[in-house]
Write a protein that holds these residues in place. Structure first.
Motif, mmCIF file in Angstrom:
data_model
loop_
_atom_site.group_PDB
_atom_site.id
_atom_site.type_symbol
_atom_site.label_atom_id
_atom_site.label_comp_id
_atom_site.label_asym_id
_atom_site.label_seq_id
_atom_site.Cartn_x
_atom_site.Cartn_y
_atom_site.Cartn_z
ATOM 1 N N SER A 175 0.851 -1.188 0.000
ATOM 2 C CA SER A 175 0.000 0.000 0.000
ATOM 3 C C SER A 175 0.889 1.242 0.000
ATOM 4 C CB SER A 175 -0.907 0.005 1.230
ATOM 5 O OG SER A 175 -0.158 0.229 2.408
ATOM 6 N N LYS A 176 0.412 2.305 -0.634
ATOM 7 C CA LYS A 176 1.225 3.505 -0.768
ATOM 8 C C LYS A 176 1.590 4.088 0.597
ATOM 9 C CE LYS A 176 1.592 7.779 -3.375
ATOM 10 N NZ LYS A 176 0.978 8.629 -4.425
ATOM 11 N N ASN A 177 0.631 4.076 1.505
ATOM 12 C CA ASN A 177 0.906 4.624 2.834
ATOM 13 C C ASN A 177 2.028 3.875 3.532
ATOM 14 O OD1 ASN A 177 -1.006 6.627 2.628
ATOM 15 N ND2 ASN A 177 -2.620 5.441 3.675
ATOM 16 N N ASP A 178 2.000 2.529 3.428
ATOM 17 C CA ASP A 178 3.029 1.739 4.103
ATOM 18 C C ASP A 178 4.388 1.876 3.414
ATOM 19 O OD1 ASP A 178 1.045 0.928 5.806
ATOM 20 O OD2 ASP A 178 1.604 -1.185 5.769
ATOM 21 N N GLU B 274 5.475 4.582 1.908
ATOM 22 C CA GLU B 274 5.995 5.882 2.330
ATOM 23 C C GLU B 274 6.480 5.834 3.771
ATOM 24 O OE1 GLU B 274 6.623 8.477 0.545
ATOM 25 O OE2 GLU B 274 5.818 7.569 -1.287
ATOM 26 N N ALA B 275 5.774 5.078 4.613
ATOM 27 C CA ALA B 275 6.191 4.957 6.018
ATOM 28 C C ALA B 275 7.519 4.223 6.129
ATOM 29 C CB ALA B 275 5.117 4.218 6.814
ATOM 30 N N LYS C 196 -0.977 -4.217 3.352
ATOM 31 C CA LYS C 196 -0.362 -3.568 4.513
ATOM 32 C C LYS C 196 0.851 -4.383 4.978
ATOM 33 C CE LYS C 196 -1.472 -1.974 9.196
ATOM 34 N NZ LYS C 196 -1.014 -0.591 8.939
ATOM 35 N N GLU D 112 10.279 6.570 4.958
ATOM 36 C CA GLU D 112 10.561 7.579 5.971
ATOM 37 C C GLU D 112 11.411 6.992 7.096
ATOM 38 O OE1 GLU D 112 10.686 11.290 7.559
ATOM 39 O OE2 GLU D 112 9.852 10.704 5.602
#
Length: 406
Positions: free
Chosen positions: A289-292, A294-295, A368, A298
């Motif tokens: 997933s894009k959010n994961d 990026e996390a 995820k 980071e």
């Protein structure tokens, strides 16, 4: 007072019957005899009867006060434990054993308690469980007085040999239905370990009357009262048996059913089947997933900047080895995959490179990253040259330049 003989005039003892001087019978003795009250036989009989009655009354009073009558300690009404349809009653609800022991007084043996009365008093109940409002139960109580009194209590236990009672069940509260599986947020089947993981809803809390259900730190459901004391617990366990054919995991609830019913809570469904989210090592063709993503990036950048404060993101590389042997890639045996982030920085006016990597990244079927919090970021000092990734060493790697996510 001086006494004198009426015949010879000599002074004599006031207790004398005959004069010691002239042998005459003294007059005062005769007068005394005449004045003495005479009790007839009837009066004597009445007095004797009254005395005997008084003695008997004392004996009866002593006898009564030295005995304990069990009928006094058999309940007129009973209050079963539990809720309507699930209540239960025991011998102790019908006969007050503690009060009987207390009233009997000290025995010559120490530590005599209710267990002795359990042996001596037989309480037969025709129905003692699954009681509902309106039910009638019949009770027969038989007592072995000889056995109880053999313990030489201060008083004797007495009463009828058998007592019979009929009770009507009433005033039971309705049962509260509890669904323990409501606390589950998601079930995960980890293919890398061939096991399951239950994840509960955050801050899960349910109220059942005066009782509260929460998820404990140990991962079970705790029932507490208004003071916070734990009264009972429900343990949820999963099984992967049959998963390969059904695609579902079986989750069962383990609990003390009798204990819950006593406080008015009923669990009808003790088992459920759930389609789990699968977890496996991130492999070729999988999409994070894009959010994961990026996390994760980071997290890598933060680690890189601990060494090089001006580190800037350049690219991401990925490789996968389903055998877990490292293959011909840039990572060692025991790793199934590696996500490698490449960063640049400037040193002495020259652009240089550093990598930060994560090994054995696990991905859920939802996209995820499952083990995000446990992943350790490592700085790869041997990959400091960009040419290493743009040249021969990067041939087996997938470049995530065009990552779009789900």
């Amino acid at each position: 007072m001086a006494v004198y003989c009426h015949n010879c005039g000599n002074q004599v003892s006031d207790e004398a019957v005959f004069c010691p001087f002239c042998a005459s019978r003294l007059q005062q003795t005769q007068d005394a005899q005449k004045n003495r009250p005479v009790l007839d036989k009837r009066t004597i009989a009445v007095a004797a009867g009254a005395l005997a009655g008084l003695v008997l009354l004392v004996v009866v009073i002593v006898s009564l006060t030295s005995r304990v009558y069990i009928g006094k300690y058999i309940a007129d009404k009973i209050s079963p434990e539990g809720c309507d349809g699930y209540a239960q009653v025991s011998a102790q609800d019908i006969v007050d054993y503690d009060a009987i022991i207390s009233e009997l007084g000290r025995a010559k043996y120490n530590s005599i308690g209710d267990e002795m009365l359990d042996d001596a008093i037989d309480v037969s109940i025709d129905k003692s469980t699954q009681l509902s409002n309106g039910d009638q139960i019949n009770v027969e109580i038989s007592v072995d007085y000889k056995y109880v009194n053999s313990y030489d209590f201060s008083k004797k236990l007495s009463g009828k040999k058998t007592y019979k009672r009929t009770y009507t069940i009433e005033n039971l509260l309705s049962a509260e239905q509890m669904d323990p599986f409501d606390a589950i947020d998601v079930v995960i089947y980890d293919k890398t370990q061939s096991n399951y993981i239950l994840q509960f809803k955050t801050d899960y809390k349910r109220q059942y009357g005066e009782y509260t259900v929460r998820v404990s730190d140990e991962g079970d459901l705790e029932l507490t009262d208004s003071s916070g004391s734990v009264l009972s617990a429900v343990y949820l366990e999963g099984s992967a048996s049959g998963y390969s054919s059904t695609g579902k995991l079986t989750v069962t609830a383990d609990f003390d059913e009798e204990q819950l019913q006593k406080i008015g809570i009923v669990i009808k469904e003790k088992e459920t089947k759930i389609v789990p989210a699968e977890c496996n090592y991130l492999g070729d063709g999988d999409s994070v997933s894009k959010n994961d993503f990026e996390a994760l990036k980071e997290k890598a950048l933060k680690t890189a900047r601990e060494h090089y404060t001006d580190a800037v993101y350049e690219a991401t590389y990925f490789n996968f080895d389903p055998a877990g042997k490292g293959g011909e890639t840039l990572f060692s045996s025991g790793y199934y995959n590696r996500v490698q982030f490449l960063f640049s920085y400037v040193a002495y006016g020259e652009k240089k490179y550093v990598s930060a990597c994560f090994n054995n990244v696990k991905l859920l079927s939802t996209g995820k990253i499952y083990n995000m919090d446990d992943l350790e970021c490592r700085i790869g000092s041997s990959y400091s040259r960009a040419q290493a990734f743009e040249g021969d060493e990067a041939k087996a790697w997938t470049v995530f330049y065009c990552f779009t996510g789900k």
